[in-house]
Design a protein around this motif. Structure first.
Motif, PDB file in Angstrom:
ATOM      1  N   ARG A   1     -19.624  -5.515 -18.888  1.00 26.33           N
ATOM      2  CA  ARG A   1     -18.407  -4.719 -18.729  1.00 26.33           C
ATOM      3  C   ARG A   1     -18.473  -3.884 -17.449  1.00 26.33           C
ATOM      4  NH1 ARG A   1     -17.297   0.456 -19.652  1.00 26.33           N
ATOM      5  NH2 ARG A   1     -19.208   0.823 -20.789  1.00 26.33           N
ATOM      6  N   ILE A   2     -19.610  -3.242 -17.206  1.00 26.75           N
ATOM      7  CA  ILE A   2     -19.764  -2.415 -16.002  1.00 26.75           C
ATOM      8  C   ILE A   2     -19.719  -3.279 -14.745  1.00 26.75           C
ATOM      9  CG2 ILE A   2     -21.349  -0.915 -14.734  1.00 26.75           C
ATOM     10  CD1 ILE A   2     -22.192   0.249 -17.451  1.00 26.75           C
ATOM     11  N   LEU A   3     -20.360  -4.430 -14.782  1.00 28.09           N
ATOM     12  CA  LEU A   3     -20.319  -5.332 -13.626  1.00 28.09           C
ATOM     13  C   LEU A   3     -18.900  -5.831 -13.358  1.00 28.09           C
ATOM     14  CD1 LEU A   3     -23.586  -7.412 -14.088  1.00 28.09           C
ATOM     15  CD2 LEU A   3     -23.083  -5.730 -12.306  1.00 28.09           C
ATOM     16  N   ILE A   4     -18.157  -6.124 -14.415  1.00 29.23           N
ATOM     17  CA  ILE A   4     -16.770  -6.566 -14.244  1.00 29.23           C
ATOM     18  C   ILE A   4     -15.921  -5.435 -13.662  1.00 29.23           C
ATOM     19  CG2 ILE A   4     -14.672  -7.227 -15.504  1.00 29.23           C
ATOM     20  CD1 ILE A   4     -16.537  -8.903 -17.332  1.00 29.23           C
TER      21      ILE A   4
ATOM     22  N   MET B   1     -13.022  -3.035  -9.188  1.00 29.14           N
ATOM     23  CA  MET B   1     -12.820  -1.923  -8.254  1.00 29.14           C
ATOM     24  C   MET B   1     -13.071  -2.377  -6.818  1.00 29.14           C
ATOM     25  SD  MET B   1     -11.623   0.516  -9.858  1.00 29.14           S
ATOM     26  CE  MET B   1     -11.616   1.621 -11.227  1.00 29.14           C
ATOM     27  N   SER B   2     -14.037  -3.252  -6.630  1.00 25.89           N
ATOM     28  CA  SER B   2     -14.290  -3.811  -5.295  1.00 25.89           C
ATOM     29  C   SER B   2     -13.085  -4.616  -4.823  1.00 25.89           C
ATOM     30  CB  SER B   2     -15.534  -4.703  -5.305  1.00 25.89           C
ATOM     31  OG  SER B   2     -16.673  -3.960  -5.629  1.00 25.89           O
ATOM     32  N   ALA B   3     -12.533  -5.428  -5.713  1.00 27.28           N
ATOM     33  CA  ALA B   3     -11.367  -6.240  -5.360  1.00 27.28           C
ATOM     34  C   ALA B   3     -10.173  -5.354  -5.015  1.00 27.28           C
ATOM     35  CB  ALA B   3     -11.021  -7.185  -6.517  1.00 27.28           C
ATOM     36  N   ILE B   4      -9.944  -4.308  -5.798  1.00 22.66           N
ATOM     37  CA  ILE B   4      -8.833  -3.395  -5.515  1.00 22.66           C
ATOM     38  C   ILE B   4      -9.048  -2.703  -4.167  1.00 22.66           C
ATOM     39  CG2 ILE B   4      -7.645  -1.290  -6.263  1.00 22.66           C
ATOM     40  CD1 ILE B   4      -8.315  -2.207  -9.178  1.00 22.66           C
ATOM     41  N   THR B   5     -10.286  -2.322  -3.897  1.00 19.60           N
ATOM     42  CA  THR B   5     -10.622  -1.691  -2.613  1.00 19.60           C
ATOM     43  C   THR B   5     -10.286  -2.621  -1.457  1.00 19.60           C
ATOM     44  OG1 THR B   5     -12.361  -0.356  -3.626  1.00 19.60           O
ATOM     45  CG2 THR B   5     -12.516  -0.713  -1.241  1.00 19.60           C
TER      46      THR B   5
ATOM     47  N   GLY C   1     -21.551   6.160 -11.853  1.00 15.61           N
ATOM     48  CA  GLY C   1     -22.654   6.684 -11.066  1.00 15.61           C
ATOM     49  C   GLY C   1     -22.870   5.999  -9.741  1.00 15.61           C
ATOM     50  N   SER C   2     -23.941   6.425  -9.101  1.00 16.13           N
ATOM     51  CA  SER C   2     -24.168   6.009  -7.714  1.00 16.13           C
ATOM     52  C   SER C   2     -24.714   4.593  -7.567  1.00 16.13           C
ATOM     53  CB  SER C   2     -25.096   6.997  -7.021  1.00 16.13           C
ATOM     54  OG  SER C   2     -26.326   7.077  -7.700  1.00 16.13           O
ATOM     55  N   LYS C   3     -25.572   4.156  -8.458  1.00 15.44           N
ATOM     56  CA  LYS C   3     -26.197   2.833  -8.270  1.00 15.44           C
ATOM     57  C   LYS C   3     -25.179   1.704  -8.280  1.00 15.44           C
ATOM     58  CE  LYS C   3     -30.668   4.221 -10.067  1.00 15.44           C
ATOM     59  NZ  LYS C   3     -31.631   4.094 -11.166  1.00 15.44           N
ATOM     60  N   ILE C   4     -24.293   1.713  -9.262  1.00 19.85           N
ATOM     61  CA  ILE C   4     -23.291   0.643  -9.334  1.00 19.85           C
ATOM     62  C   ILE C   4     -22.295   0.769  -8.178  1.00 19.85           C
ATOM     63  CG2 ILE C   4     -21.628   1.748 -10.898  1.00 19.85           C
ATOM     64  CD1 ILE C   4     -22.779  -1.886 -11.146  1.00 19.85           C
ATOM     65  N   THR C   5     -22.036   1.987  -7.721  1.00 22.30           N
ATOM     66  CA  THR C   5     -21.120   2.187  -6.591  1.00 22.30           C
ATOM     67  C   THR C   5     -21.773   1.714  -5.298  1.00 22.30           C
ATOM     68  OG1 THR C   5     -20.190   4.071  -7.770  1.00 22.30           O
ATOM     69  CG2 THR C   5     -19.613   3.853  -5.443  1.00 22.30           C
ATOM     70  N   LEU C   6     -23.068   1.899  -5.158  1.00 18.57           N
ATOM     71  CA  LEU C   6     -23.765   1.342  -3.987  1.00 18.57           C
ATOM     72  C   LEU C   6     -23.620  -0.173  -3.955  1.00 18.57           C
ATOM     73  CD1 LEU C   6     -27.035   3.487  -3.970  1.00 18.57           C
ATOM     74  CD2 LEU C   6     -25.292   3.427  -2.179  1.00 18.57           C
ATOM     75  N   LEU C   7     -23.786  -0.806  -5.109  1.00 20.21           N
ATOM     76  CA  LEU C   7     -23.643  -2.262  -5.201  1.00 20.21           C
ATOM     77  C   LEU C   7     -22.214  -2.693  -4.867  1.00 20.21           C
ATOM     78  CD1 LEU C   7     -24.746  -5.061  -6.014  1.00 20.21           C
ATOM     79  CD2 LEU C   7     -24.103  -4.496  -8.371  1.00 20.21           C
ATOM     80  N   ALA C   8     -21.231  -2.020  -5.460  1.00 21.79           N
ATOM     81  CA  ALA C   8     -19.829  -2.357  -5.200  1.00 21.79           C
ATOM     82  C   ALA C   8     -19.474  -2.107  -3.736  1.00 21.79           C
ATOM     83  CB  ALA C   8     -18.922  -1.540  -6.117  1.00 21.79           C
ATOM     84  N   GLY C   9     -19.961  -1.002  -3.170  1.00 22.96           N
ATOM     85  CA  GLY C   9     -19.705  -0.700  -1.766  1.00 22.96           C
ATOM     86  C   GLY C   9     -20.304  -1.738  -0.840  1.00 22.96           C
ATOM     87  N   PHE C  10     -21.510  -2.177  -1.157  1.00 22.70           N
ATOM     88  CA  PHE C  10     -22.152  -3.226  -0.359  1.00 22.70           C
ATOM     89  C   PHE C  10     -21.320  -4.504  -0.403  1.00 22.70           C
ATOM     90  CE2 PHE C  10     -25.201  -6.710   0.224  1.00 22.70           C
ATOM     91  CZ  PHE C  10     -25.705  -6.370   1.472  1.00 22.70           C
ATOM     92  N   LEU C  11     -20.843  -4.842  -1.597  1.00 24.07           N
ATOM     93  CA  LEU C  11     -19.997  -6.021  -1.759  1.00 24.07           C
ATOM     94  C   LEU C  11     -18.706  -5.879  -0.941  1.00 24.07           C
ATOM     95  CD1 LEU C  11     -19.379  -8.701  -3.252  1.00 24.07           C
ATOM     96  CD2 LEU C  11     -18.422  -7.315  -5.094  1.00 24.07           C
ATOM     97  N   CYS C  12     -18.085  -4.711  -0.986  1.00 24.30           N
ATOM     98  CA  CYS C  12     -16.863  -4.472  -0.200  1.00 24.30           C
ATOM     99  C   CYS C  12     -17.134  -4.624   1.295  1.00 24.30           C
ATOM    100  CB  CYS C  12     -16.317  -3.076  -0.476  1.00 24.30           C
ATOM    101  SG  CYS C  12     -15.588  -2.876  -2.099  1.00 24.30           S
TER     102      CYS C  12
ATOM    103  N   THR D   1     -10.986   8.044 -16.057  1.00 27.03           N
ATOM    104  CA  THR D   1     -12.447   7.982 -16.188  1.00 27.03           C
ATOM    105  C   THR D   1     -12.865   7.791 -17.632  1.00 27.03           C
ATOM    106  OG1 THR D   1     -12.566  10.396 -16.125  1.00 27.03           O
ATOM    107  CG2 THR D   1     -12.970   9.233 -14.058  1.00 27.03           C
ATOM    108  N   ALA D   2     -12.127   8.377 -18.569  1.00 30.38           N
ATOM    109  CA  ALA D   2     -12.431   8.168 -19.988  1.00 30.38           C
ATOM    110  C   ALA D   2     -12.210   6.703 -20.365  1.00 30.38           C
ATOM    111  CB  ALA D   2     -11.570   9.075 -20.858  1.00 30.38           C
ATOM    112  N   GLU D   3     -11.112   6.131 -19.902  1.00 32.63           N
ATOM    113  CA  GLU D   3     -10.817   4.720 -20.187  1.00 32.63           C
ATOM    114  C   GLU D   3     -11.877   3.800 -19.577  1.00 32.63           C
ATOM    115  OE1 GLU D   3      -8.442   3.100 -21.989  1.00 32.63           O
ATOM    116  OE2 GLU D   3      -7.791   5.048 -22.741  1.00 32.63           O
ATOM    117  N   LEU D   4     -12.250   4.055 -18.348  1.00 28.63           N
ATOM    118  CA  LEU D   4     -13.240   3.210 -17.691  1.00 28.63           C
ATOM    119  C   LEU D   4     -14.613   3.309 -18.353  1.00 28.63           C
ATOM    120  CD1 LEU D   4     -12.345   3.706 -13.929  1.00 28.63           C
ATOM    121  CD2 LEU D   4     -12.167   1.593 -15.234  1.00 28.63           C
ATOM    122  N   SER D   5     -14.970   4.497 -18.772  1.00 24.67           N
ATOM    123  CA  SER D   5     -16.318   4.669 -19.326  1.00 24.67           C
ATOM    124  C   SER D   5     -16.422   4.227 -20.775  1.00 24.67           C
ATOM    125  CB  SER D   5     -16.793   6.110 -19.162  1.00 24.67           C
ATOM    126  OG  SER D   5     -15.937   6.970 -19.863  1.00 24.67           O
ATOM    127  N   THR D   6     -15.286   4.126 -21.493  1.00 25.50           N
ATOM    128  CA  THR D   6     -15.363   3.739 -22.900  1.00 25.50           C
ATOM    129  C   THR D   6     -14.717   2.402 -23.199  1.00 25.50           C
ATOM    130  OG1 THR D   6     -13.322   4.923 -23.420  1.00 25.50           O
ATOM    131  CG2 THR D   6     -15.400   6.129 -23.700  1.00 25.50           C
TER     132      THR D   6
END
Length: 175
Positions: free
Chosen positions: A9-12, A17-21, A54-65, A168-173
């Protein structure tokens, strides 16, 4: 991602978010001759991802972008320039995760780092574009501020208008 388990779910969500960016990055309000543009809140999805996961998944998504941005609009002068102009400016949005209770301070820190990436690239690799008699440092600062300050303001405005707590509540749950 702080102590969260990396799930499908988090990877998706990171991929979405990367695609939207990347899609938002295609809509330019203004573009400078040697690159750099004012866009429609391109960094907002990565900011939301940083706040949610958090930061780790955002680093990954940012790298992908950054990699996708490089594939879509490549301007390669030097390997270090590629890092400074493509993945790093997206990856620095991860710093927003460190400012959980101070969103706009985090966004300011992230855009300051993004500016620093582009500024260094400009000073090191594009000093020849500075008008005669103008310092490459001043040129790079002015050139990059021309797009990054409005981008920052647009992102802050969009974040102000969004229902952040609900998103953020929707995304996290979301299951």
């Amino acid at each position: 991602m702080n102590h969260k388990k990396l799930s499908t779910r988090i990877l998706i969500q990171a991929a979405m978010m990367s695609a939207i960016t990347i899609v938002l990055a295609q809509f330019h309000l203004f573009q400078l001759p040697q690159g750099g543009e004012i866009s429609l809140g391109t960094m907002v999805p990565l900011i939301l991802l940083a706040r949610t996961h958090g930061s780790k998944i955002t680093l990954l998504a940012g790298f992908l972008c950054g990699l996708i941005g490089l594939l879509l609009n490549p301007f390669i002068y030097h390997p270090v320039q590629v890092l400074l102009d493509y993945p790093l400016p997206y990856m620095v949005m991860a710093i927003v995760a460190l400012f959980r209770s101070h969103l706009y301070l985090g966004v300011t820190a992230a855009f300051t780092l993004k500016f620093l990436c582009h500024f260094l690239s400009g000073v090191i690799f594009f000093a020849a574009y500075a008008p005669e008699g103008m310092s490459p440092i001043l040129y790079s600062a002015t050139y990059n501020a021309t797009t990054l300050v409005p981008d920052f303001a647009i992102c802050c405005l969009i974040l102000r208008l969004l229902p952040l707590k609900r998103l953020t509540a929707e995304l996290s749950t979301a299951k």
